[in-house]
Each structure stands twice: as structure tokens, then as C-alpha cells.
Write a protein that holds these residues in place. Structure first.
Motif, PDB file in Angstrom:
ATOM      1  N   THR A 234      42.129  56.479  26.429  1.00 30.55           N
ATOM      2  CA  THR A 234      42.504  55.153  25.902  1.00 30.55           C
ATOM      3  C   THR A 234      43.324  54.227  26.865  1.00 30.55           C
ATOM      4  OG1 THR A 234      44.844  56.195  25.274  1.00 30.55           O
ATOM      5  CG2 THR A 234      43.105  55.913  23.488  1.00 30.55           C
ATOM      6  N   THR A 235      43.494  54.893  28.080  1.00 29.12           N
ATOM      7  CA  THR A 235      44.002  54.061  29.237  1.00 29.12           C
ATOM      8  C   THR A 235      43.020  52.859  29.470  1.00 29.12           C
ATOM      9  OG1 THR A 235      45.404  55.739  29.874  1.00 29.12           O
ATOM     10  CG2 THR A 235      44.960  54.158  31.386  1.00 29.12           C
ATOM     11  N   ASN A 236      43.684  51.525  29.818  1.00 25.63           N
ATOM     12  CA  ASN A 236      43.216  50.546  29.964  1.00 25.63           C
ATOM     13  C   ASN A 236      43.058  50.474  31.579  1.00 25.63           C
ATOM     14  OD1 ASN A 236      42.551  47.783  30.874  1.00 25.63           O
ATOM     15  ND2 ASN A 236      43.440  46.945  29.218  1.00 25.63           N
ATOM     16  N   LEU A 237      42.125  51.013  32.561  1.00 23.34           N
ATOM     17  CA  LEU A 237      42.176  51.044  33.820  1.00 23.34           C
ATOM     18  C   LEU A 237      42.202  49.876  34.485  1.00 23.34           C
ATOM     19  CD1 LEU A 237      39.819  54.007  34.827  1.00 23.34           C
ATOM     20  CD2 LEU A 237      42.319  53.909  34.881  1.00 23.34           C
ATOM     21  N   PRO A 238      41.508  48.665  34.245  1.00 22.49           N
ATOM     22  CA  PRO A 238      41.659  47.427  34.700  1.00 22.49           C
ATOM     23  C   PRO A 238      43.221  46.760  34.555  1.00 22.49           C
ATOM     24  CG  PRO A 238      39.762  47.265  33.493  1.00 22.49           C
ATOM     25  CD  PRO A 238      40.503  48.819  33.287  1.00 22.49           C
ATOM     26  N   LEU A 239      43.866  47.070  33.551  1.00 27.11           N
ATOM     27  CA  LEU A 239      45.264  46.645  33.449  1.00 27.11           C
ATOM     28  C   LEU A 239      46.094  47.474  34.224  1.00 27.11           C
ATOM     29  CD1 LEU A 239      47.099  44.840  31.808  1.00 27.11           C
ATOM     30  CD2 LEU A 239      47.477  46.711  30.263  1.00 27.11           C
ATOM     31  N   LEU A 240      46.087  48.867  34.330  1.00 28.58           N
ATOM     32  CA  LEU A 240      46.887  49.740  35.090  1.00 28.58           C
ATOM     33  C   LEU A 240      46.570  49.226  36.671  1.00 28.58           C
ATOM     34  CD1 LEU A 240      48.384  52.443  35.418  1.00 28.58           C
ATOM     35  CD2 LEU A 240      46.099  53.250  36.132  1.00 28.58           C
ATOM     36  N   ARG A 241      45.312  49.035  37.170  1.00 33.31           N
ATOM     37  CA  ARG A 241      45.079  48.597  38.518  1.00 33.31           C
ATOM     38  C   ARG A 241      45.691  47.220  38.481  1.00 33.31           C
ATOM     39  NH1 ARG A 241      39.199  50.520  37.874  1.00 33.31           N
ATOM     40  NH2 ARG A 241      39.584  52.877  38.003  1.00 33.31           N
ATOM     41  N   SER A 242      45.861  46.373  37.688  1.00 32.93           N
ATOM     42  CA  SER A 242      46.354  45.202  38.199  1.00 32.93           C
ATOM     43  C   SER A 242      48.027  45.341  38.432  1.00 32.93           C
ATOM     44  CB  SER A 242      46.238  44.206  37.034  1.00 32.93           C
ATOM     45  OG  SER A 242      46.813  44.574  35.763  1.00 32.93           O
ATOM     46  N   ARG A 243      48.513  46.455  37.853  1.00 34.39           N
ATOM     47  CA  ARG A 243      49.953  46.545  37.950  1.00 34.39           C
ATOM     48  C   ARG A 243      50.362  47.753  39.160  1.00 34.39           C
ATOM     49  NH1 ARG A 243      52.720  48.652  33.216  1.00 34.39           N
ATOM     50  NH2 ARG A 243      54.284  47.590  33.781  1.00 34.39           N
ATOM     51  N   VAL A 244      49.359  48.068  39.581  1.00 37.26           N
ATOM     52  CA  VAL A 244      49.567  49.030  40.800  1.00 37.26           C
ATOM     53  C   VAL A 244      48.864  48.366  41.808  1.00 37.26           C
ATOM     54  CG1 VAL A 244      49.470  51.542  41.756  1.00 37.26           C
ATOM     55  CG2 VAL A 244      49.876  51.082  39.302  1.00 37.26           C
ATOM     56  N   GLY A 245      49.574  47.989  42.742  1.00 34.49           N
ATOM     57  CA  GLY A 245      48.883  47.240  43.978  1.00 34.49           C
ATOM     58  C   GLY A 245      48.340  48.111  45.198  1.00 34.49           C
ATOM     59  N   MET A 246      47.114  47.917  45.593  1.00 34.25           N
ATOM     60  CA  MET A 246      46.569  48.510  46.632  1.00 34.25           C
ATOM     61  C   MET A 246      46.004  47.697  47.640  1.00 34.25           C
ATOM     62  SD  MET A 246      44.498  51.982  46.200  1.00 34.25           S
ATOM     63  CE  MET A 246      44.170  52.923  47.642  1.00 34.25           C
ATOM     64  N   VAL A 247      46.489  48.332  48.973  1.00 36.25           N
ATOM     65  CA  VAL A 247      46.224  47.736  50.055  1.00 36.25           C
ATOM     66  C   VAL A 247      45.389  48.661  50.989  1.00 36.25           C
ATOM     67  CG1 VAL A 247      47.021  46.518  52.245  1.00 36.25           C
ATOM     68  CG2 VAL A 247      48.146  46.078  50.132  1.00 36.25           C
ATOM     69  N   PHE A 248      44.175  48.322  51.440  1.00 37.62           N
ATOM     70  CA  PHE A 248      43.317  49.439  52.157  1.00 37.62           C
ATOM     71  C   PHE A 248      43.412  49.222  53.566  1.00 37.62           C
ATOM     72  CE2 PHE A 248      41.474  48.963  47.951  1.00 37.62           C
ATOM     73  CZ  PHE A 248      41.358  50.159  47.586  1.00 37.62           C
ATOM     74  N   GLN A 249      42.652  49.901  54.326  1.00 34.29           N
ATOM     75  CA  GLN A 249      42.737  49.780  55.774  1.00 34.29           C
ATOM     76  C   GLN A 249      41.888  48.554  56.127  1.00 34.29           C
ATOM     77  OE1 GLN A 249      40.654  53.414  57.304  1.00 34.29           O
ATOM     78  NE2 GLN A 249      40.588  52.397  59.381  1.00 34.29           N
TER      79      GLN A 249
ATOM     80  N   ALA B 251      51.128  39.145  44.159  1.00 39.49           N
ATOM     81  CA  ALA B 251      51.079  38.306  43.135  1.00 39.49           C
ATOM     82  C   ALA B 251      51.073  38.633  41.827  1.00 39.49           C
ATOM     83  CB  ALA B 251      49.950  37.201  43.645  1.00 39.49           C
ATOM     84  N   MET B 252      50.414  39.818  41.783  1.00 35.70           N
ATOM     85  CA  MET B 252      50.235  40.409  40.319  1.00 35.70           C
ATOM     86  C   MET B 252      51.512  41.163  39.821  1.00 35.70           C
ATOM     87  SD  MET B 252      46.906  39.711  40.112  1.00 35.70           S
ATOM     88  CE  MET B 252      46.417  40.695  38.840  1.00 35.70           C
ATOM     89  N   ASP B 253      52.508  41.055  40.498  1.00 35.51           N
ATOM     90  CA  ASP B 253      53.957  41.478  39.950  1.00 35.51           C
ATOM     91  C   ASP B 253      53.882  43.184  39.821  1.00 35.51           C
ATOM     92  OD1 ASP B 253      55.493  39.252  40.026  1.00 35.51           O
ATOM     93  OD2 ASP B 253      54.865  38.711  38.045  1.00 35.51           O
TER      94      ASP B 253
ATOM     95  N   GLY C 217      63.196  47.128  47.648  1.00 38.95           N
ATOM     96  CA  GLY C 217      63.236  47.867  46.329  1.00 38.95           C
ATOM     97  C   GLY C 217      61.793  48.335  45.682  1.00 38.95           C
ATOM     98  N   MET C 218      60.613  47.943  46.297  1.00 35.01           N
ATOM     99  CA  MET C 218      59.421  48.225  45.833  1.00 35.01           C
ATOM    100  C   MET C 218      59.250  49.555  45.934  1.00 35.01           C
ATOM    101  SD  MET C 218      56.710  47.302  44.586  1.00 35.01           S
ATOM    102  CE  MET C 218      56.498  45.442  44.646  1.00 35.01           C
ATOM    103  N   THR C 219      58.741  50.117  44.798  1.00 37.78           N
ATOM    104  CA  THR C 219      58.217  51.608  44.758  1.00 37.78           C
ATOM    105  C   THR C 219      57.040  51.557  45.701  1.00 37.78           C
ATOM    106  OG1 THR C 219      59.197  51.844  42.520  1.00 37.78           O
ATOM    107  CG2 THR C 219      57.535  53.440  43.071  1.00 37.78           C
ATOM    108  N   MET C 220      56.844  52.403  46.534  1.00 36.61           N
ATOM    109  CA  MET C 220      55.632  52.743  47.285  1.00 36.61           C
ATOM    110  C   MET C 220      55.208  54.064  47.974  1.00 36.61           C
ATOM    111  SD  MET C 220      57.334  49.470  50.026  1.00 36.61           S
ATOM    112  CE  MET C 220      56.076  49.595  51.433  1.00 36.61           C
ATOM    113  N   MET C 221      53.973  54.093  47.944  1.00 37.80           N
ATOM    114  CA  MET C 221      53.329  55.392  48.524  1.00 37.80           C
ATOM    115  C   MET C 221      52.346  54.891  49.636  1.00 37.80           C
ATOM    116  SD  MET C 221      51.509  58.583  46.252  1.00 37.80           S
ATOM    117  CE  MET C 221      51.617  60.155  47.037  1.00 37.80           C
ATOM    118  N   VAL C 222      52.554  55.372  50.800  1.00 43.15           N
ATOM    119  CA  VAL C 222      52.121  54.803  51.961  1.00 43.15           C
ATOM    120  C   VAL C 222      51.298  55.966  52.812  1.00 43.15           C
ATOM    121  CG1 VAL C 222      52.371  53.527  54.047  1.00 43.15           C
ATOM    122  CG2 VAL C 222      53.823  53.228  52.280  1.00 43.15           C
ATOM    123  N   VAL C 223      50.086  55.924  52.888  1.00 42.87           N
ATOM    124  CA  VAL C 223      49.273  56.708  53.825  1.00 42.87           C
ATOM    125  C   VAL C 223      49.499  56.100  55.064  1.00 42.87           C
ATOM    126  CG1 VAL C 223      47.154  57.931  54.588  1.00 42.87           C
ATOM    127  CG2 VAL C 223      47.812  57.536  52.019  1.00 42.87           C
TER     128      VAL C 223
END
Ligand code: ADP
Ligand code: MG
Length: 242
Positions: free
Chosen positions: A71-86, A154-156, A188-194
Motif C-alpha cells: 500500500t506504500t505510495n513509493l513516488p510520494l515516499l521518494r519525494s520525501r526522502v531526498g537522494m543525491v548520487f555520484q 526543494a521537496m522539503d 539538523g537534517m537527518t542524513m545517511m551518507v555513503v
């Protein structure tokens, strides 16, 4: 409060075990750095958090939502968890201002004016307000990566995931990107950083995770990790990169 929880997650590609019984968490406002040799599963692990990589078993819970639940709305979830790639992955045919506005309008249904305004404020924050009308190809790698961070912000987002955000950059551009990330962490951003930038880890990480062969071998408070990692594999890894 745990913002991201990974509970005993495993994943295989055919008969190759890329993740093996990984459990960890990121609390609200915490910065967790993930390191480990190439091929150890770091990218796969981080991508499972916003559902970019499905898992075979275990649970991932992001802000109370189970990522793999049907039931999880993945596009919505992805908009709320920012991802920055190499690689910066900006839209090459849009200028910087439009790059920042697009998902705000499409996903969050903001008005174009509101999206542009928010985008400009964030460009200012990463020191690039003067470049709003340029196209990605006209910016340096470091500048493009700062735009990518601003675009995610920008997606807060409730959390930000980074996968080796500086490893494709020329050395002189690494710090301008890390500086933005340090500031974000201090805000104070929550971050996981490889990353293998251990200077960054020392400065802002709360915990450091060391992965090897699909396993979380070490998950320690920063000072314990840099003081002396418990496992020999982590010690060897650190002695090579420090
Ligand atoms: P890291 O980010 O630590 O370098 P990855 O998570 O990218 O590690 O990859 C872990 C292992 O999984 C590597 O050996 C890689 O070759 C393998 N792998 C990654 N993606 C795939 C895929 N789509 N199919 C098969 N094997 C993959
Ligand atoms: Mg990787």
C-alpha cells in the motif's frame, strides 16, 4: 525517534548475496556515514531506503511507513526522502531554475511561482543564485552537485540520502560540496551518507557504519569508530584510506 529503520534486510542478485541481514537506524537529526570497500553493498543498501532497490526479506521503515508494504505510495515516499548520487543527474535541457522547480510543481503540486521562489532561495543557500538561468552543462561538477542538493531540498525532505556525492568530482571541487553538506547536517537534517571522506565523517557524523561483502560489520559512534574499530576488516580499510 528513529526516522529510518532497517531490520534484518537481505537481498540477492541470482545467487549473489548483495545484502546479508543488515540492521541499523538513523534517528531524527542524526548523520550516519557508510563506508566500506567497493562492491560491499553500500549503494544497494542506501537505495533500498526509498524503494529504488527491492529487498528479499526484512523491513525498512521510514518515518513510520514500511517501504515494501504493497500500500506504500513509493513516488510520494521518494519525494520525501531526498537522494543525491555520484553523478548529478540534472535535466540537461532545463535551466537551473527549471531543474529546481519541476518536481515541486509535478509532485507537490506547488504553483510555478511558489516553486521558482523556493528554488531561488535554495540556490542562494548553496551559493549559486547567480547561475539560475544557466544550463547544467555550463556549470562545473561541483556547482552541478550543489544544484542537485538544492533540488532535493526543494521537496522539503524528511531525510537526505547521499551516495558518494563527491567521488566523481575534481579534487578542488570536493570541499564546496562537502561544505554544503556540513551546513545541512548542522542545521539538523537527518542524513545517511555513503562516502570515503573521513574528514567529513569526523566533523559531522554521529555514527559510522562499515560494510564488507554485504554485511554491516561495524556500526559505531564516530569517536569509537575512529578511536579504534573493533573489527580487523574495518581497521585494515581505515589504514588504507586515512
Ligand atoms: P558498493 O556501492 O559498495 O560499491 P554496490 O551496492 O553497488 O556496492 O554493489 C554490491 C555488489 O552487487 C557488487 O558486487 C555489484 O557488482 C553487485 N550488483 C550491483 N547491482 C547489481 C545488479 N543490478 N545485478 C547484479 N549484481 C549487482
Ligand atoms: Mg556504490
Amino acid at each position: 525517534m528513529s526516522m529510518i529503520t532497517l531490520r534484518d534486510i537481505s537481498k540477492t542478485y541470482g545467487d549473489f548475496q548483495v545484502l546479508s541481514h543488515c540492521s541499523t537506524w538513523v534517528s531524527k537529526g542524526e548523520v550516519v556515514v557508510v563506508c566500506g570497500p567497493s562492491g560491499s553493498g553500500k549503494s544497494t543498501l542506501i537505495k533500498t531506503i526509498n524503494g529504488l532497490e527491492p529487498i528479499d526479506s526484512g523491513d525498512i521503515i521510514v518515518d513510520g511507513t514500511t517501504v515494501s508494504a504493497p500500500t506504500t505510495n513509493l513516488p510520494l515516499l521518494r519525494s520525501r526522502v531526498g537522494m543525491v548520487f555520484q553523478h548529478f543527474e540534472l535535466f540537461p535541457h532545463l535551466n537551473i531554475r527549471e531543474n529546481l522547480a519541476l518536481a515541486q510543481v509535478k509532485v507537490l503540486k506547488r504553483s510555478k511561482d511558489a516553486a521558482m521562489e523556493k528554488g531561488m532561495a535554495l540556490l542562494d543557500r548553496v551559493g549559486l543564485a547567480a547561475h539560475a538561468e544557466k544550463f547544467p552543462g555550463q556549470l562545473s561538477g561541483g556547482q552541478q552537485q550543489r544544484v542537485a542538493i538544492a533540488r532535493a531540498l526543494a521537496m522539503d525532505p524528511i531525510a537526505m540520502l547521499f551516495d558518494e556525492p563527491t567521488s566523481a568530482l575534481d579534487p578542488e571541487m570536493i570541499n564546496e560540496v562537502l561544505d554544503v553538506m556540513v551546513e545541512l547536517a548542522r542545521d539538523g537534517m537527518t542524513m545517511m551518507v555513503v562516502t570515503h571522506e573521513m574528514g567529513f565523517a569526523r566533523k559531522v557524523a554521529n555514527r559510522v557504519i562499515f560494510m564488507d561483502r554485504g554485511e554491516i560489520v561495524e556500526d559505531a559512534d564516530k569517536d569509537d569508530f575512529f578511536g579504534k574499530p573493533r573489527s580487523e576488516r574495518a581497521q585494515q580499510f581505515l589504514s588504507k584510506i586515512l
